[in-house]
Design a protein around this motif. Structure first.
Motif, PDB file in Angstrom:
ATOM      1  N   GLU A 208       0.833  -1.211   0.000  1.00 44.92           N
ATOM      2  CA  GLU A 208       0.000   0.000   0.000  1.00 44.92           C
ATOM      3  C   GLU A 208       0.863   1.256   0.000  1.00 44.92           C
ATOM      4  OE1 GLU A 208      -3.381   0.319   2.478  1.00 44.92           O
ATOM      5  OE2 GLU A 208      -3.925  -1.802   2.313  1.00 44.92           O
ATOM      6  N   ARG A 209       2.018   1.173   0.654  1.00 47.36           N
ATOM      7  CA  ARG A 209       2.950   2.307   0.677  1.00 47.36           C
ATOM      8  C   ARG A 209       3.422   2.633  -0.740  1.00 47.36           C
ATOM      9  NH1 ARG A 209       7.790   4.593   1.090  1.00 47.36           N
ATOM     10  NH2 ARG A 209       8.227   5.802   2.979  1.00 47.36           N
ATOM     11  N   LYS A 210       3.714   1.562  -1.466  1.00 51.86           N
ATOM     12  CA  LYS A 210       4.170   1.727  -2.865  1.00 51.86           C
ATOM     13  C   LYS A 210       3.083   2.423  -3.696  1.00 51.86           C
ATOM     14  CE  LYS A 210       5.942  -1.130  -6.660  1.00 51.86           C
ATOM     15  NZ  LYS A 210       6.144  -2.537  -7.110  1.00 51.86           N
ATOM     16  N   ASP A 211       1.841   1.995  -3.501  1.00 56.04           N
ATOM     17  CA  ASP A 211       0.723   2.586  -4.255  1.00 56.04           C
ATOM     18  C   ASP A 211       0.524   4.058  -3.893  1.00 56.04           C
ATOM     19  OD1 ASP A 211       0.379   0.088  -5.308  1.00 56.04           O
ATOM     20  OD2 ASP A 211      -1.298  -0.465  -4.006  1.00 56.04           O
ATOM     21  N   LEU A 212       0.581   4.361  -2.575  1.00 57.07           N
ATOM     22  CA  LEU A 212       0.388   5.744  -2.119  1.00 57.07           C
ATOM     23  C   LEU A 212       1.500   6.664  -2.621  1.00 57.07           C
ATOM     24  CD1 LEU A 212      -0.762   5.213   1.590  1.00 57.07           C
ATOM     25  CD2 LEU A 212      -2.171   6.025  -0.314  1.00 57.07           C
ATOM     26  N   THR A 213       2.727   6.139  -2.607  1.00 55.13           N
ATOM     27  CA  THR A 213       3.881   6.930  -3.041  1.00 55.13           C
ATOM     28  C   THR A 213       3.777   7.281  -4.526  1.00 55.13           C
ATOM     29  OG1 THR A 213       5.250   5.846  -1.375  1.00 55.13           O
ATOM     30  CG2 THR A 213       6.410   6.975  -3.118  1.00 55.13           C
ATOM     31  N   ALA A 214       3.205   6.348  -5.293  1.00 50.35           N
ATOM     32  CA  ALA A 214       3.048   6.590  -6.731  1.00 50.35           C
ATOM     33  C   ALA A 214       1.899   7.562  -7.012  1.00 50.35           C
ATOM     34  CB  ALA A 214       2.795   5.267  -7.444  1.00 50.35           C
ATOM     35  N   LYS A 215       0.902   7.518  -6.138  1.00 50.23           N
ATOM     36  CA  LYS A 215      -0.339   8.281  -6.382  1.00 50.23           C
ATOM     37  C   LYS A 215      -0.297   9.703  -5.830  1.00 50.23           C
ATOM     38  CE  LYS A 215      -5.329   7.535  -5.976  1.00 50.23           C
ATOM     39  NZ  LYS A 215      -6.371   6.654  -5.413  1.00 50.23           N
ATOM     40  N   TYR A 216       0.395   9.887  -4.694  1.00 51.92           N
ATOM     41  CA  TYR A 216       0.395  11.191  -4.022  1.00 51.92           C
ATOM     42  C   TYR A 216       1.814  11.748  -3.900  1.00 51.92           C
ATOM     43  CZ  TYR A 216      -4.294   9.707  -2.602  1.00 51.92           C
ATOM     44  OH  TYR A 216      -5.580   9.267  -2.607  1.00 51.92           O
ATOM     45  N   GLY A 218       4.252  15.173  -1.782  1.00 45.36           N
ATOM     46  CA  GLY A 218       4.292  16.254  -0.800  1.00 45.36           C
ATOM     47  C   GLY A 218       3.620  15.920   0.521  1.00 45.36           C
ATOM     48  N   GLU A 219       2.973  16.940   1.116  1.00 44.05           N
ATOM     49  CA  GLU A 219       2.337  16.780   2.424  1.00 44.05           C
ATOM     50  C   GLU A 219       1.201  15.772   2.391  1.00 44.05           C
ATOM     51  OE1 GLU A 219       1.169  20.291   4.507  1.00 44.05           O
ATOM     52  OE2 GLU A 219       3.048  21.337   4.074  1.00 44.05           O
ATOM     53  N   GLU A 220       0.473  15.748   1.280  1.00 47.23           N
ATOM     54  CA  GLU A 220      -0.659  14.821   1.171  1.00 47.23           C
ATOM     55  C   GLU A 220      -0.174  13.374   1.254  1.00 47.23           C
ATOM     56  OE1 GLU A 220      -4.667  14.167  -1.553  1.00 47.23           O
ATOM     57  OE2 GLU A 220      -2.943  15.209  -2.426  1.00 47.23           O
ATOM     58  N   GLU A 222       2.585  12.342   2.776  1.00 44.00           N
ATOM     59  CA  GLU A 222       3.025  12.097   4.152  1.00 44.00           C
ATOM     60  C   GLU A 222       1.836  11.837   5.068  1.00 44.00           C
ATOM     61  OE1 GLU A 222       6.125  11.511   5.135  1.00 44.00           O
ATOM     62  OE2 GLU A 222       6.485  11.682   2.979  1.00 44.00           O
ATOM     63  N   GLN A 223       0.763  12.574   4.851  1.00 44.21           N
ATOM     64  CA  GLN A 223      -0.441  12.389   5.661  1.00 44.21           C
ATOM     65  C   GLN A 223      -1.045  11.006   5.429  1.00 44.21           C
ATOM     66  OE1 GLN A 223      -3.494  15.384   5.034  1.00 44.21           O
ATOM     67  NE2 GLN A 223      -5.023  14.165   6.141  1.00 44.21           N
ATOM     68  N   LYS A 224      -1.107  10.607   4.170  1.00 47.35           N
ATOM     69  CA  LYS A 224      -1.666   9.286   3.825  1.00 47.35           C
ATOM     70  C   LYS A 224      -0.811   8.166   4.429  1.00 47.35           C
ATOM     71  CE  LYS A 224      -5.074  10.501   0.958  1.00 47.35           C
ATOM     72  NZ  LYS A 224      -6.494  10.159   1.233  1.00 47.35           N
ATOM     73  N   LEU A 225       0.514   8.341   4.365  1.00 48.35           N
ATOM     74  CA  LEU A 225       1.416   7.328   4.928  1.00 48.35           C
ATOM     75  C   LEU A 225       1.279   7.252   6.444  1.00 48.35           C
ATOM     76  CD1 LEU A 225       4.646   7.906   2.793  1.00 48.35           C
ATOM     77  CD2 LEU A 225       3.150   5.909   2.723  1.00 48.35           C
ATOM     78  N   ASP A 226       1.114   8.429   7.100  1.00 44.26           N
ATOM     79  CA  ASP A 226       0.896   8.455   8.550  1.00 44.26           C
ATOM     80  C   ASP A 226      -0.370   7.690   8.910  1.00 44.26           C
ATOM     81  OD1 ASP A 226       3.161   9.871   9.209  1.00 44.26           O
ATOM     82  OD2 ASP A 226       2.179  11.837   9.214  1.00 44.26           O
ATOM     83  N   GLU A 227      -1.423   7.932   8.159  1.00 48.54           N
ATOM     84  CA  GLU A 227      -2.706   7.248   8.417  1.00 48.54           C
ATOM     85  C   GLU A 227      -2.555   5.743   8.247  1.00 48.54           C
ATOM     86  OE1 GLU A 227      -5.432   9.054   5.702  1.00 48.54           O
ATOM     87  OE2 GLU A 227      -5.487  10.980   6.786  1.00 48.54           O
ATOM     88  N   LEU A 228      -1.846   5.340   7.193  1.00 48.78           N
ATOM     89  CA  LEU A 228      -1.644   3.910   6.924  1.00 48.78           C
ATOM     90  C   LEU A 228      -0.844   3.256   8.048  1.00 48.78           C
ATOM     91  CD1 LEU A 228      -1.834   1.463   5.000  1.00 48.78           C
ATOM     92  CD2 LEU A 228       0.265   2.308   3.887  1.00 48.78           C
TER      93      LEU A 228
END
Length: 260
Positions: A208-216, A218-220, A222-228
Motif C-alpha cells: 500500500e505504501r508503494k501505491d500511495l507513493t506513486a499516487k500522491y 508532498g504533504e498529502e 506524508e499524511q496518507k502514509l501516517d494514516e496507513l
C-alpha cells in the motif's frame, strides 16, 4: 590444581597488580607468589610470564586479528597458544574449543542440503552433548536461549520454505527439545503468532505504501502514509516512520523466522 583455574586466578592477579603497581608489578607478583606458594612459585611465575606475553600479543595484534576470517583468526590464536603453553593450551582454553566444535556443527547444518530439519535438530543436540558433556545441563540453565537462537539462525532456509503451521510446530519442537517448560513454550507460541501478524501487516503496508507513493506527493503523501502506519501498527507507527526517514525499511528486509 587445574591449570585453567590457575590461569583464571593469575589473570585477575596480573590485572590488579598492573593497575595498582604499574612500575613494580613484576616484583610484587614474585613476592606474592613466593610467599603464598613457596614450592610452586617458579612454575607459577613462568605461567604468569606466558600469560603476559599472550595478552601483549592480543593487544598488539587486535587490529590485524579483527581483519582476519574466523578460520584465519582461530588458526593464529591456537598457534600462539600452543607455542607458549604447549599441550596445556587445550586445557586452558577448553571452553573455547568446545564452543568452536558447536560453531562448526552449526555451520555444517547451515550448509547441508537435502537433510530434514528434524535430523538437523538431533544432530545439534548430539553436537552440544559431545562438546560440553556433563557441563551441558548447567550451561543450558544459563544459556538456553542462546543455544535455541543459534540453531534457529542455522535453519532459516528450512523455516522459510515451511507453511505457517509447519513452521509453528517446528519452532515449538526446537524449544521443547532444548528443555523449555510448558509456560515458556506457550509464551513463545503467542510471540510467534504476534510476529506473524505484524509481518503480515508489514507486507500489506509495503504494498500500500508503494501505491500511495506513486499516487500522491508532498504533504498529502506524508499524511496518507501516517494514516496507513497508524492503522496497521498503532503504537509502533512513529518508530517505523523514524526508521524510514533514516532510510531503513524493516518490512523490506528478509525476515528471520523465530527471531523477529
Amino acid at each position: 590444581a587445574n591449570v585453567r583455574h590457575l590461569v583464571e586466578v593469575l589473570v585477575e592477579l596480573l590485572r590488579f597488580l598492573k593497575m595498582k603497581y604499574p612500575d613494580t608489578w613484576v616484583q610484587m607478583l614474585q613476592e606474592i607468589l613466593g610467599a603464598a606458594f613457596p614450592n610452586e612459585a617458579r612454575a607459577l611465575f613462568d605461567l604468569s610470564e606466558k600469560l603476559y606475553k599472550y595478552n601483549k600479543y592480543m593487544e598488539e595484534n587486535e587490529s590485524k586479528l579483527s581483519r582476519m576470517t574466523d578460520e584465519e583468526r582461530r588458526s593464529a590464536l591456537w598457534g600462539m597458544r600452543h607455542s607458549l603453553f604447549g599441550e596445556e593450551a587445550e586445557q586452558i582454553w577448553q571452553g573455547e574449543r568446545a564452543n568452536e566444535k558447536v560453531a562448526d556443527a552449526l555451520k555444517k547444518l547451515r550448509d547441508s542440503k537435502g537433510v530434514s530439519p528434524e535430523y538437523k535438530l538431533k544432530s545439534y543436540q548430539a553436537a552440544l552433548q559431545g562438546a560440553y558433556g556433563t557441563a551441558l545441563p548447567g550451561l543450558m540453565e544459563n544459556h538456553r536461549q542462546t543455544y535455541v537462537n543459534s540453531f534457529i539462525d542455522a535453519v532459516q532456509e528450512d523455516l522459510t520454505v515451511m507453511n505457517s503451521g509447519e513452521r509453528a510446530a517446528f519452532l515449538r519442537d526446537i524449544r521443547e527439545t532444548m528443555g523449555m517448560d510448558d509456560a515458556a513454550l506457550s509464551r513463545w507460541d503467542k510471540l510467534d503468532s504476534d510476529r506473524d501478524q505484524r509481518w503480515s501487516n508489514g507486507e500489506l503496508y509495503m504494498q500500500e505504501r508503494k501505491d500511495l507513493t506513486a499516487k500522491y506527493s508532498g504533504e498529502e503523501r506524508e499524511q496518507k502514509l501516517d494514516e496507513l502506519r497508524n492503522k496497521l501498527f498503532g503504537e509502533e507507527a512513529e518508530s517505523i516512520k523514524n526508521e524510514e526517514s533514516g532510510g531503513y525499511f524493516r518490512f523490506g528486509q528478509k525476515r528471520r523466522y523465530g527471531r523477529e
